[in-house]
Design an enzyme around this catalytic site. Sequence first.
Site, PDB file in Angstrom:
ATOM      1  N   SER A 122      -1.421  -2.742  -4.589  1.00 36.05           N
ATOM      2  CA  SER A 122      -1.658  -2.049  -3.322  1.00 36.05           C
ATOM      3  C   SER A 122      -0.371  -1.833  -2.548  1.00 36.05           C
ATOM      4  O   SER A 122      -0.411  -1.259  -1.459  1.00 36.05           O
ATOM      5  CB  SER A 122      -2.640  -2.857  -2.467  1.00 36.05           C
ATOM      6  N   HIS A 149      -4.419   2.705  -7.656  1.00 33.63           N
ATOM      7  CA  HIS A 149      -4.857   1.797  -6.608  1.00 33.63           C
ATOM      8  C   HIS A 149      -6.300   2.080  -6.185  1.00 33.63           C
ATOM      9  O   HIS A 149      -6.590   3.069  -5.513  1.00 33.63           O
ATOM     10  CB  HIS A 149      -3.930   1.905  -5.388  1.00 33.63           C
ATOM     11  N   GLU A 153      -5.835   5.882  -5.038  1.00 28.27           N
ATOM     12  CA  GLU A 153      -4.475   6.399  -4.921  1.00 28.27           C
ATOM     13  C   GLU A 153      -3.839   6.411  -6.313  1.00 28.27           C
ATOM     14  O   GLU A 153      -3.889   5.409  -7.029  1.00 28.27           O
ATOM     15  CB  GLU A 153      -3.626   5.525  -3.999  1.00 28.27           C
ATOM     16  N   ASN A 203      -2.074   1.731   2.713  1.00 29.91           N
ATOM     17  CA  ASN A 203      -1.604   0.435   3.205  1.00 29.91           C
ATOM     18  C   ASN A 203      -0.321   0.544   4.020  1.00 29.91           C
ATOM     19  O   ASN A 203      -0.037  -0.329   4.840  1.00 29.91           O
ATOM     20  CB  ASN A 203      -1.424  -0.546   2.048  1.00 29.91           C
TER      21      ASN A 203
END
Length: 289
Positions: A117, A138, A150, A188
Amino acid sequence: MRNIAVIGAGQMGTGIAQTVAQHGMPVMLSDIDLAHAEAGKANIEKAVTKLVGRGKIEAEAAEALLTKITPVAGYAPMAEADLIIEAATEREEIKNAIFENAGKVLADGAIMASNTSSIPITRMANHSPDPQRFIGLHFFNPVPVMGLIEVIPGLATAKETTDRVTAFAEGLGKQVVLSQDEPGFVVNRILLPMINEAVFVLGQSTAGIEDIDKGCRLGLNHPMGPLQLADFVGLDTCLDIINVLYKTTRDSKYRPAPLLVKYVEAGWLGQKTGRGFYDYSGEAPVPTR
């Protein structure tokens, strides 16, 4: 992609395996030993059984899903995989060891992906046998529910690898966000500084836990407040990610909130330990500060 291998039978790995199997692909589920891998499949069975009870999935479909998941020990069985997805804990040294070992059996033309992540893909690709066939993939928790993946190519990732993995992700019924290989990627990079800042606000006694979460739910129209979300993600995971951002960029705006560090040191990691910013031991969560 006809055969998928998932390394890591924790919450993320089992979610990925369940989602892959639900979309008709056979998947090998691996962990540090066969017992852990089998326990991971048992957790998937419990989750799927609940879905059957709620009428979300037919019993026959659930049974078919479970037959497609094979717990395995070691890396040898993954020689048959078209895609190996690493879903271990967010510690770079652990992931690198996995890539080196799995790379020994990676088939010609097969792809290796990391569910990281936050950790840079280009750096981890150096521990794989072929950086052109290494990519970030991800998933978001809980994987069977969340609609986003992702896709993060590293500097050396081949376009064919990116195209194949994007098609695989879309084949799981997910929307894809393509991110460059920057710390934290897209989601993130935005989310963790917000969570970290919420902990700073709490630590400085600007507001209490419930008011911080209420303010973000109602003022920002978020379905979950940042401290509640941190408990759901796991405070140790949040700290790992914010540390990656801080150490990789050396930008002080990513420095971890001292109170976040303190909670992790206390073992108050959120829902998975029964206590984080909220105490989950009763019928309803209660703030711990």
